[in-house]
Write a protein that holds these residues in place. Sequence first.
Motif, short mmCIF file in Angstrom:
data_model
loop_
_atom_site.label_atom_id
_atom_site.label_comp_id
_atom_site.label_asym_id
_atom_site.label_seq_id
_atom_site.Cartn_x
_atom_site.Cartn_y
_atom_site.Cartn_z
N TYR A 17 0.85 -1.20 0.00
CA TYR A 17 0.00 0.00 0.00
C TYR A 17 0.88 1.25 0.00
N ARG A 18 1.95 1.20 0.82
CA ARG A 18 2.91 2.32 0.85
C ARG A 18 3.44 2.61 -0.55
N ALA A 19 3.87 1.51 -1.23
CA ALA A 19 4.47 1.68 -2.56
C ALA A 19 3.45 2.26 -3.53
N LEU A 20 2.21 1.75 -3.45
CA LEU A 20 1.17 2.20 -4.39
C LEU A 20 0.84 3.67 -4.15
N VAL A 21 0.66 4.05 -2.90
CA VAL A 21 0.35 5.45 -2.58
C VAL A 21 1.52 6.32 -3.02
N GLY A 22 2.72 5.84 -2.79
CA GLY A 22 3.90 6.61 -3.19
C GLY A 22 3.89 6.88 -4.68
N ARG A 23 3.54 5.85 -5.46
CA ARG A 23 3.58 6.00 -6.92
C ARG A 23 2.44 6.88 -7.41
N TRP A 24 1.24 6.64 -6.91
CA TRP A 24 0.06 7.33 -7.43
C TRP A 24 -0.05 8.77 -6.91
N CYS A 25 0.41 9.00 -5.69
CA CYS A 25 0.22 10.33 -5.11
C CYS A 25 1.48 11.17 -5.18
N ALA A 26 2.50 10.66 -5.88
CA ALA A 26 3.74 11.41 -6.06
C ALA A 26 4.36 11.85 -4.74
N VAL A 27 4.41 10.93 -3.76
CA VAL A 27 5.16 11.21 -2.52
C VAL A 27 6.09 10.02 -2.29
#
Lengths: 632, 218
Positions: free
Chosen positions: A51-61
């Motif tokens: 989830y961390r990785a996905l949020v990082g990729r999609w939300c540009a953080v």
Amino acid sequence: MGKGHVRAPLRGLVLFGLGLGAVPMLAAVVLGVLCGIQSLAEGYRTPLNRYRALVGRWCAVDIPVPYQPPPPPPEPEHDGLYRHKNRLYETPRKPSHERRWAWLARDPATPRDLLWMIAGPLVGSVTALLPPALVAAGAALVWLRPGHPALTVPVAAATVLAGFGSGPSLLHLHGRFTRQLLAPAADSGVRRALVRIGRGGRATWRLALTAGVAFAELTAALVHLLAMFPLLLWTWPTVLSAGRQLTSWRRRQIQEWTGIRIDHPYPPAPALPPPRPGGTYRIGRTLHRSPESALRSLRLRGHVKDPATWRDLLWLLLDPPVAVLLAAVPVVLTAYCFFGLVWSWAWASLLQLFVAFDTFDRWPLLPDDTPVLAEHPAAFAPLIGLAGTLAGCLLAPPLLRLHGLWSRLLLGPTRSALLGRRVDRLTETRTEAQETLSAELRRIERDLHDGAQAQWVAMGMSLGAIEALIARDPDAARTLVRTAQESAARALVELRHLIRGINPPVLAERGLADAVRSLALDSPLSVTLRTDLPGRPERPVEAAAYFAVSELLTNVSKHTEAARVRIDVTHRAQRLRIDVTDSGPGGADPSRGSGLRGVQRRLATFDGTLAVTSPPGGPTTVTLEIPCVLSS
Amino acid sequence: MRVVLVEDLYLLREGLTHLLTAHGFDVVAAVQTGPELLDAVHEHRPDLAIVDVRLPPTFTDEGLQAAHEARRRIPGLPVLVLSQHVEQLYARELLADGTGAIGYLLKDRVFNAAQFVDALRRVAEGGTAMDPEVISKLVAGNAHQEPLGTLTAREREVLELMAEGCSNAAVAHRLHLSEGAVSKHIAGVFGKLGLPTSHDTNRRVLAVLAYLNSAGLD
């Protein structure tokens, strides 16, 4: 409008759905902890990392994984058993299990993960869900057409556009919120302030406990006084040892809570004198038949004479009023302000929505003189409460410390007890130093006897034979000359080794800094050296430090696969300090290895200390400290 | 060849003087302390100074300091340092200026007079003579690092002898190899270490020593 704007609402919807996964995660953790199933409690980390990785990729953080490395599997002791704390196990299962629990519980990321599981679905999902919600609302307006089309269509279009338009920035906001909780804790002013308030809260709680325990102390003191009545005197040793357990526990606790170190003031237990000819033991003027009763009597006499006994009793009597006085203000302030004004205000406000009577006024069954919320200006009650709580929390740590200082006054050892202990310690280290010295002399004697001395005997014999042969058989004599020469060379090599072990040449010629540099050069490891010595320590200290570093370097190259070592040699505040840090995997057990114990013994002669820090994952640092002055 | 000798022990001083005289050296001064060495060197301008590390009055590394000082005053003065023990640290200091005409040997090496005299002549002619013990320590200290680790066992032997200061012929003689084979090994070593090859023995030796001296220091 770019590709990002089109994708954002869809991604928001997916992230919202995934964010709801926090609920089953939390359930799994709770279930795992309650049932003691470690894999269940720990299992959330893998999906959460995804989830961390996905949020990082999609939300540009950027959301790095905050977890500490897992503990290494337990290594068997020399007897093949596995150790955890003070128990041995046949299989590594239980120790490994315990280590992993400790790892999970101590990781600062774990409570932050749990906070995310609670807050994420409520707070974070708003930002994730808003873009798709706007788009859906716009679509619904078009579909339902509640009013005039001329008005509905532009409004619907605007809503849809707002959904797409705000998508990327709201997603980024969502990412930042997620990072706040799921990335490693960052240091900030707010965080520091929160930590400080949290510490204050803890100190308040500890002050309350201190005041509570003070009543147990008072009881102990009274029982103590009671036991001193002549009729009850036989109970005195038992009461005394129970009292010492209580004070020892408090000493430990005060150190843990405030960092104020209170050493034990008690002298070591006395040893039984040798029995008299009749098999009796003489203690004072009394003869005892059995060694047990003699020992009991001996101890009792020791306790009566020991000033620590009476100082302990005085503390037990005086601590209750002192503790209660110190604790009163912050504990009452915090308790009333938080529970009376903030907590009850929150509940009263919530209940107000559901029940008929005025929850801010006096509740049924409450005594008349209880202060109630209604007596405070309604809007200010929680504010006054928060301010009072804050003040109480800030007041608590210094008062807790003051209590520690006061306790040290009576619970700590007296000057003469310290001196007595120092004499014991000196006697012990002196004996050890003498033993080490004589062992060293024996080794030197043996090495000389078996090495150089034997070579010289061989040389002498060769020379004798040469004298006999030189006229008759010059060729054989020449061979013998060569043999004699080889003996001389070998004797020199052996002497050199011996001298290196007694007084290393570079140490004698150049001092500690260059001697350690020479050690570093000769070591197979890659050693970085930093020395800051404005002069030379006394020669014996220098030698002890040199041999300690030599032993540590040998240890590193023997026991770990570390390839890099850093050595720092400094002299500050009248102490020579040497840090040897290796890049190995850590987890070194300082109690293992006789080498370290030998170094410790050698340093003890100079009041030097050796400390090992070796967290799992490394690096391992061994720190030597020896008090000494430098001469130029 | 004119030699100045500094050695505080009478037996060794006399022994060395005899040995040197027997091999055709001219010992112009045999003194006992560092300052005396500096004076003698200044006065006689010898072809070689032989220096003991430990000298009175402090019996620390006075000889070594005197040797450094003498070479500071007379650049390129050939100096052979003799000691009861050899240290990488001191070897590195002696080699630091990279000019050659320097030697550092154990006193035991006097036993093999032929090799000892050969080393003296080499140093006097601007070459180097490093004790095998110190060279093996220098090489071992660097052995874990990349280029040295790739050398074959034979190449390492050749490297060590070269670092001691031996010429191609001397290396060939010690390893019982042909000179051609030695040249091939030397080319291999220089290739692997990335050093420029040279036909001059002294320059080649200095390159190898400079390489060993620079590596392994952090």
